[in-house]
Design a protein around this motif. Structure first.
Motif, short mmCIF file in Angstrom:
data_model
loop_
_atom_site.label_atom_id
_atom_site.label_comp_id
_atom_site.label_asym_id
_atom_site.label_seq_id
_atom_site.Cartn_x
_atom_site.Cartn_y
_atom_site.Cartn_z
N ILE A 127 -4.52 -7.32 0.74
CA ILE A 127 -4.25 -5.88 0.74
C ILE A 127 -3.19 -5.49 -0.28
O ILE A 127 -3.30 -4.46 -0.96
N CYS A 128 -2.17 -6.31 -0.43
CA CYS A 128 -1.08 -5.96 -1.37
C CYS A 128 -1.36 -6.42 -2.79
O CYS A 128 -0.87 -5.81 -3.74
N LEU A 129 -2.13 -7.49 -2.94
CA LEU A 129 -2.47 -8.00 -4.28
C LEU A 129 -3.98 -8.25 -4.38
O LEU A 129 -4.42 -9.39 -4.60
N PRO A 130 -4.78 -7.22 -4.19
CA PRO A 130 -6.23 -7.41 -4.07
C PRO A 130 -6.89 -8.05 -5.30
O PRO A 130 -7.86 -8.80 -5.15
N PHE A 131 -6.39 -7.78 -6.49
CA PHE A 131 -7.01 -8.32 -7.70
C PHE A 131 -6.73 -9.82 -7.87
O PHE A 131 -7.49 -10.52 -8.52
N LYS A 132 -5.63 -10.28 -7.27
CA LYS A 132 -5.31 -11.70 -7.36
C LYS A 132 -5.89 -12.51 -6.20
O LYS A 132 -5.85 -13.74 -6.22
N TYR A 220 3.07 -8.18 7.42
CA TYR A 220 2.39 -7.04 8.05
C TYR A 220 3.14 -5.73 7.81
O TYR A 220 2.53 -4.66 7.74
N PHE A 221 4.46 -5.80 7.70
CA PHE A 221 5.22 -4.59 7.32
C PHE A 221 4.81 -4.14 5.93
O PHE A 221 4.59 -2.94 5.68
N SER A 222 4.67 -5.09 5.00
CA SER A 222 4.23 -4.77 3.64
C SER A 222 2.83 -4.18 3.65
O SER A 222 2.52 -3.24 2.90
N VAL A 223 1.96 -4.72 4.49
CA VAL A 223 0.59 -4.22 4.62
C VAL A 223 0.60 -2.77 5.10
O VAL A 223 -0.11 -1.91 4.55
N PHE A 224 1.43 -2.47 6.11
CA PHE A 224 1.51 -1.11 6.64
C PHE A 224 2.01 -0.13 5.58
O PHE A 224 1.55 1.01 5.49
N VAL A 225 2.97 -0.58 4.77
CA VAL A 225 3.49 0.28 3.69
C VAL A 225 2.37 0.61 2.70
O VAL A 225 2.22 1.77 2.29
N VAL A 226 1.59 -0.39 2.34
CA VAL A 226 0.47 -0.17 1.41
C VAL A 226 -0.58 0.75 2.03
O VAL A 226 -1.10 1.65 1.38
N LEU A 228 -0.17 3.06 4.31
CA LEU A 228 0.32 4.43 4.38
C LEU A 228 0.23 5.17 3.05
O LEU A 228 0.20 6.40 3.00
N ARG A 229 0.18 4.41 1.97
CA ARG A 229 0.08 5.02 0.64
C ARG A 229 -1.36 5.37 0.26
O ARG A 229 -1.57 6.06 -0.75
N ILE A 230 -2.31 4.91 1.04
CA ILE A 230 -3.72 5.24 0.76
C ILE A 230 -3.92 6.73 1.06
O ILE A 230 -3.60 7.20 2.16
N PRO A 231 -4.48 7.50 0.13
CA PRO A 231 -4.52 8.96 0.28
C PRO A 231 -5.42 9.47 1.41
O PRO A 231 -5.10 10.47 2.04
N ASN A 232 -6.56 8.83 1.66
CA ASN A 232 -7.47 9.37 2.67
C ASN A 232 -7.43 8.56 3.96
O ASN A 232 -7.19 7.34 3.95
N THR A 233 -7.68 9.25 5.06
CA THR A 233 -7.61 8.64 6.40
C THR A 233 -8.64 7.55 6.57
O THR A 233 -8.35 6.50 7.17
N GLU A 234 -9.85 7.77 6.08
CA GLU A 234 -10.91 6.77 6.22
C GLU A 234 -10.54 5.46 5.53
O GLU A 234 -10.77 4.37 6.05
N GLY A 235 -9.93 5.59 4.34
CA GLY A 235 -9.50 4.39 3.61
C GLY A 235 -8.42 3.64 4.35
O GLY A 235 -8.41 2.41 4.38
N ARG A 236 -7.49 4.39 4.95
CA ARG A 236 -6.44 3.76 5.73
C ARG A 236 -7.02 2.98 6.92
O ARG A 236 -6.65 1.83 7.17
N TYR A 237 -7.92 3.64 7.63
CA TYR A 237 -8.51 3.01 8.82
C TYR A 237 -9.30 1.76 8.43
O TYR A 237 -9.19 0.72 9.10
#
Length: 317
Positions: A127-132, A220-226, A228-237
């Motif tokens: 989630i935090c480094l998806p390209f790697k 998991y704290f880092s995951v939650f931060v990322v 929360l930065r997702i603009p749409n609700t569906e993407g967050r869920y």
């Protein structure tokens, strides 16, 4: 019993629940047998299902397999003896058998903690480094990490057991627990070094518990931060749902343990039977529940199971 500096205990007596009346021996043994059946069947099915389903040959499911193997082994190490204790009144455990059980109980517990750390690392990078992620998290990388967790822990715990064996055992031989663990055994030791051996083992236990837990909380704290930065609700869920199984499994393992440890620190005490029940609950509940979480909280496994169920239903008509 007269204290000496020589081990006089030849075997141990597993008391189980000291306050349990003989009337309830049958129901308790039946409940424990059902628990073992659920653990054995559930985790074996996960191992077989992931092993034969090529679409699941991915790092995340490989970690699930290692967790399932750990849960299966833990149930097999702990439950048969306590079941026989209440079913056939077989409460005697030889000196060597008790130390062997202690070795595997603590080894598998520490391995489980490391596997949860690897699982958190998997979600953190995904989630935090998806390209790697495809480069860092591969089947080989996960196999090596899990392999080191197993081998390293088994070697490390051997030192803990050998350290406990240096003590003379000449006190009572009653194990006030449902299985042999370090605290239950070393409390029966005598000599000047008992406190030192207990403190060393406690330090290793805290290291095995708190170091992985610290990274798990950070990941998991880092995951939650990322998220929360997702603009749409569906993407967050959708993103957060990929972490749901891992979060549930981690909570099942750590929350009850932290509750018991914190209760001891602040001076809140339980009766012996309640304490043993809590330890048995937080040790065995994750082993029984984890396969259900894998199946119903992991989208890919759930989809494959539903497709197979529909095919089977159509074939029966």
């Amino acid at each position: 019993m007269i204290r000496t500096n020589i081990t006089t205990i030849k075997d141990f007596i597993i008391t189980g629940f000291p306050g349990l009346h003989r009337t309830y021996y049958g129901p308790v043994s039946a409940l424990l047998l059902c628990t073992y059946f659920v653990i054995f069947v559930g985790n074996t099915l996960i191992l077989v299902f992931v092993g034969f389903e090529r679409r699941l040959h991915k790092p995340t499911y490989l970690i699930f397999c290692h967790l399932a193997m750990n849960d299966l082994l833990f149930g097999t190490v702990t439950l048969p003896k306590i079941i026989s204790r209440y079913w056939w009144d077989d409460k005697i455990a030889s000196f060597g058998a008790c130390f062997t059980q202690m070795y595997f109980v603590h080894s598998l517990g520490a391995i489980n903690s490391l596997l949860l750390l690897i699982m958190a690392l998997d979600r953190f990078i995904a989630i935090c480094l998806p390209f790697k992620y495809p480069v860092i998290i591969t089947n080989n990388a996960i196999s090596i990490a899990c392999g080191f967790s197993w081998i390293g822990t088994f070697v490390r715990m051997m030192a803990i057991v050998l350290h406990a064996l240096t003590l003379p055992y000449c006190d009572s031989n009653l194990i006030l627990q449902c299985y042999c663990d370090h605290f239950s055994i070393t409390r029966l030791a005598c000599g000047e070094n008992v406190k030192y051996v207990v403190n060393v083992a406690f330090g290793f236990a805290m290291f095995s518990l708190l170091l992985p837990l610290s990274f798990i909380l950070f990941s998991y704290f880092s995951v939650f931060v990322v998220v929360l930065r997702i603009p749409n609700t569906e993407g967050r869920y959708k993103t957060l749902s990929t972490c749901t199984p891992q979060l549930l499994i981690s909570c099942l393992y750590y929350l009850p343990r932290c509750f018991v440890y914190l209760s001891n620190v602040i001076g809140f005490t339980f009766s012996l039977d309640v304490r043993i029940s809590l330890i048995l609950l937080y040790s065995l509940l994750p082993c029984a529940v984890n396969p259900v979480i894998y199946c119903f909280k992991t989208k890919e496994i759930k989809d494959i199971l539903m497709r197979r169920f529909k095919k089977a239903t159509v074939g029966m008509k």
